[in-house]
Design an enzyme around this catalytic site. Structure first.
Site, short mmCIF file in Angstrom:
data_model
loop_
_atom_site.label_atom_id
_atom_site.label_comp_id
_atom_site.label_asym_id
_atom_site.label_seq_id
_atom_site.Cartn_x
_atom_site.Cartn_y
_atom_site.Cartn_z
N ALA A 70 18.92 2.94 -9.85
CA ALA A 70 20.12 2.12 -9.67
C ALA A 70 21.02 2.79 -8.65
O ALA A 70 20.91 3.99 -8.41
CB ALA A 70 20.84 1.99 -11.01
N GLY A 109 15.94 3.33 -12.51
CA GLY A 109 15.69 1.91 -12.26
C GLY A 109 14.49 1.70 -11.34
O GLY A 109 13.83 0.66 -11.41
N GLU A 112 11.64 1.74 -13.50
CA GLU A 112 11.73 0.52 -14.34
C GLU A 112 11.22 -0.71 -13.58
O GLU A 112 10.56 -1.57 -14.15
CB GLU A 112 13.16 0.32 -14.84
CG GLU A 112 13.53 1.37 -15.89
CD GLU A 112 15.00 1.33 -16.28
OE1 GLU A 112 15.85 1.50 -15.39
OE2 GLU A 112 15.29 1.11 -17.46
N GLU A 132 17.99 9.25 -16.22
CA GLU A 132 19.32 8.72 -16.58
C GLU A 132 20.09 9.66 -17.50
O GLU A 132 21.32 9.76 -17.41
CB GLU A 132 19.17 7.35 -17.26
CG GLU A 132 18.83 6.20 -16.31
CD GLU A 132 17.34 6.01 -16.09
OE1 GLU A 132 16.56 6.95 -16.41
OE2 GLU A 132 16.94 4.94 -15.61
#
Ligand code: 3HC
Ligand code: NAI
Length: 708
Positions: A70, A109, A112, A132
């Site tokens: 992210a 992310g 992910e 994270e």
């Protein structure tokens, strides 16, 4: 052919390669999943589903990485759709097989996204992980639900709780990827794999349906163990137990319910001050690398390093240099000291051998890069020399005179002094522009902080060379100006004084240490004294006795202990008592009696302190001196103070550093505290002009964290 030449196309392009839609994320520097990238990915999948000629989708990253995660800069700001979990769900729902081809970082992310794809190939050099937790978060785009379904609860919890990176080979072994590409050409590998899947009529295969949690009882037992261990190990961290909770939901709940819980927990983490502290630390540790001189000047050569002194620091620095693959020449004053210096170094490597982390052959190989001499002439070819002899100006000046005599033109001459005036040292030789401070921390081969102390006459390329050395040694450099104690030790002296004053006023050293540990430091100030050796500070205090402001409060308790030869761990007692060979001490009633006697001598009626007041005073002292250091230009910005304390003094990372902590508490509160404490001791509690100014302007320290 670009199917959708929209604004997003600049960051995410998609083009047909035969029947494969090649989707490329090109968002320098690391392909972070900003709102535009998320939109572009969504558009690409929509396009693939809408076009009957497309049979599969291949997602790759341009540049050095797949996707680093992210976009961390967006956290804490109002969310911009589409949300990453929705993008991942859309990828997974695609009716055509989606392949992720991973090179470089596939983190957070990024991984992910890859897990939402139906097939994954990675090449050598790939770094896969869910880091994270290191930012105070949990994977928030399906990572806590898809990862355990794909690789099982134990492997998933290990990855997510540690935040560690795994490589392509291990990822294959644990089932995180399906294939390791043979070449480094990610595009060719990805296309070949996708074509192979098409030829084999491979179907859409969704991670949400993967069955690695099929043994429900065993998975729940794994979670129970992880929960117990995490509660013990996570030391006040908020997100690790939330991670366990989310993974438990992956076992117990349907996928969509699990995702909903993950989202809820993720948003709780986003709102937590720990997230703000950890993300501040992430950017601050990158920002300190960008000192002005590193932009404007080119580093000098760094092929041969000299170290003068083979004591605690000289030996540690030599190990750090050897570990970086560089040769080192050590100078000592006589053969016996040189042999001791070499023995100190060997002891470090022998320790690694004993723990099975190094082979004897490797040690022998490393030691071929070490040479020692008692003659300074051996430094004639050195590019950079670090002096680490006794903390005595006369001894250091004599060493620098020798360096001036023997070193080649352009050699960088560095001192590891803790406190001494480097401007004066530089002025004592014929080449002051080559002199710089490199303040390592003990043990120098382990501690990450390197204060780069910049005297006025130093040339910019010498500073750039120091930063280059830090990079080679994998240290975190912080630029500091010359003053007594630079950044770190200057703050230390002040918050230690605050602790001493509280001790004399009625708090026990044990209560103070416990309160400081509860705040998040690994050790309290008195434990640190016992670890470092009380004699070191005692020598400094004696040296400064003549110049100390007679009006300033001086707490003598530590001196009373030192007069008895109680120097801490190495003598078996200091503020604490240590049983033979033990590193953890127990409270000492005799020390408490000495403290009582000192209170009587100083005419103080002891009072009680709450743990909260102890922390308020300790932090106010630290923050105020941090503000002074920035005000005087000793630190470039508040964030440089933060990184110094995080990397050299055990400040809890999840609080971001003292200046970030001050911003979070609110500067008016800190200033009000200082003014209240000043009623008792106005000389010590003098509010920093910078702090006053910021409060008056309604500003905070963050406003000063501009790029250097
Ligand atoms: N978002 C925004 N910026 C990022 C970023 C990210 N995820 N990752 C790196 N950057 C920036 C850095 O701040 C730096 O900026 P600068 O040049 O202005 O200083 C630049 O990218 C280059 O980064 P590095 O200097 O660290 O480059 P390296 O090549 O040494 O390392 C890396 C690359 C391994 C990708 C490293 O940057 C890294 O570890 N990044 C963070 C990875 C991460 O934590 N991802 C998880 C994010 S949270 C998440 O994904 C939540 C999700 O679950 C919903
Ligand atoms: P130390 O006493 O362990 O080692 C000093 C070494 O220098 C000894 O081995 C001595 O033989 C040698 N030496 C003395 N004069 C010399 C000369 N003229 N030529 C060659 N060698 C000479 O001291 P330590 O702890 O290693 O400290 C060294 C320097 O590092 C000091 O300036 C100290 O302030 C600084 N420092 C110390 C830290 C610590 O935690 N010990 C942390 C950071 C800096």
């Amino acid at each position: 052919m670009t199917l959708d030449p929209s604004a997003d196309a600049a960051l995410v392009t998609h083009e047909l390669r035969g029947k494969v839609l090649l989707v490329t994320i090109d968002h320098a520097p690391v392909n972070a999943l900003s709102a535009d990238v998320r939109r572009g990915l969504l558009a690409a999948i929509e396009a693939a589903d809408a076009d009957a000629s497309i049979e599969a989708v291949l997602i790759v990253g341009a540049g050095r990485n797949f996707i680093a995660g992210a976009d961390i800069r967006e956290f804490g700001k109002p969310p911009v759709p589409p949300a990453l979990p929705d993008v991942c769900n859309r990828i997974e729902a695609c009716t055509k097989p989606v392949v992720a081809a991973i090179h470089g970082a596939a983190l957070g992310g990024g991984l992910e996204v890859a897990l939402a794809a139906h097939y994954r190939i990675a090449v050598d050099g790939a770094k896969l992980g869910l880091p994270e937790v290191q930012l105070g978060l949990l994977p928030g785009a399906g990572g806590t639900q898809r990862t355990p379904r794909l690789i099982g609860a134990a492997a998933a919890l290990d990855l997510i709780l540690s935040g560690r990176h795994t490589d392509a080979k291990e990822a294959l072994a644990m089932g995180l990827v399906d294939r390791v590409g043979r070449s480094g050409d990610i595009l060719a590998e990805g296309l070949a794999y996708t074509h192979e899947l098409l030829a084999a009529r491979a179907s859409v295969r969704r991670t949400r349906d993967a069955a690695a949690l099929a043994d429900r009882a065993a998975s729940l037992a794994t979670v129970a163990t992880a929960r117990a261990e995490t509660a013990k190990k996570s030391r006040g961290l908020f997100s690790p137990l939330k991670i366990v909770e989310a993974v438990e939901a992956a076992i117990e709940q349907p996928f969509d319910d699990g995702l909903r819980l993950e989202r809820k927990l993720f948003l709780q983490c986003i709102d937590s001050p720990q997230r703000a502290g950890l993300i501040h630390a992430f950017f601050a540790e990158r920002e300190v690398l960008k000192a002005p001189e590193t932009r404007d000047a080119k580093a000098r050569a760094l092929d041969a390093i000299g170290v003068v002194g083979g004591g605690t620091m000289g030996a540690g620095i030599a190990v750090a240099v050897l570990d970086a693959g560089l040769p080192v020449t050590m100078i000592e004053r006589d053969d016996a000291s040189l042999a001791r210096g070499r023995a100190h170094i060997e002891k470090v490597y022998d320790g690694l051998i004993a723990r099975g982390r190094l082979s004897a052959e490797k040690k022998a190989d490393i030691m071929t890069r070490w040479s020692g001499s008692t003659s300074y002439d051996a430094l004639a070819a050195a590019d950079l020399v670090i002096e680490a002899v006794f903390e005595d100006p006369a001894v250091k000046q004599a060493v620098f005179a020798e360096l001036d005599r023997v070193c080649k033109a352009g050699a960088v001459l560095a001192t590891n002094t803790s406190y001494l005036d480097i401007d004066a040292l530089a002025a004592s030789i014929s080449r002051p522009a080559d002199v710089i401070g490199l303040h390592f921390f003990s043990p120098a081969n382990i501690m990450k902080l390197l204060e780069v102390v910049v005297p006025k006459p130093v040339s910019a390329d010498v500073v750039a060379t120091a930063f280059e050395l830090a990079k080679k040694l994998r240290k975190t450099p912080v630029r500091a100006g010359v003053c007594d104690g630079f950044i770190g030790n200057r703050l230390l002296a002040v918050y230690r004084s605050a602790a001493d004053a509280m001790m004399e006023d009625g708090a026990s050293p044990y209560q103070i240490d416990a309160a400081v540990r509860a705040f998040g430091f690994p050790m309290g100030p008195f434990q640190v004294v016992d670890l470092a050796g009380g004699d070191i500070g005692w020598a400094t205090r004696k040296r400064r006795a003549a110049t100390r402001n007679p009006a300033a409060r001086y707490v003598q308790i530590a001196d009373r202990l030192c007069e008895r030869g109680w120097f801490g761990q190495k003598t078996g007692r200091g503020f604490y008592l240590y049983s033979e060979g033990s590193r953890s001490g127990t409270p000492d009633p005799e020390v408490e009696a000495i403290i009582d006697a000192e209170r009587v001598r100083a005419g103080i009626t002891p009072r009680t302190f709450s743990d909260e007041e102890i922390v308020r005073r300790y932090m106010a002292a630290m923050i105020n001196e941090g503000a002074n250091v920035v005000h005087e230009g000793i630190a470039l910005r508040p964030l440089d103070v933060d990184v110094t304390l995080l990397y050299g003094y055990g400040f809890p990372r999840y609080r971001g550093g003292p200046m970030k902590y001050a911003d979070m508490v609110g500067l008016p509160t800190i200033l009000a505290d200082i003014r209240e404490f000043a009623k008792e001791d106005p000389l010590f509690w003098r509010a920093s002009p910078l702090l006053i100014d910021l409060v008056q302007r309604g500003a905070d320290f963050a406003s000063l964290n501009q790029p250097a």
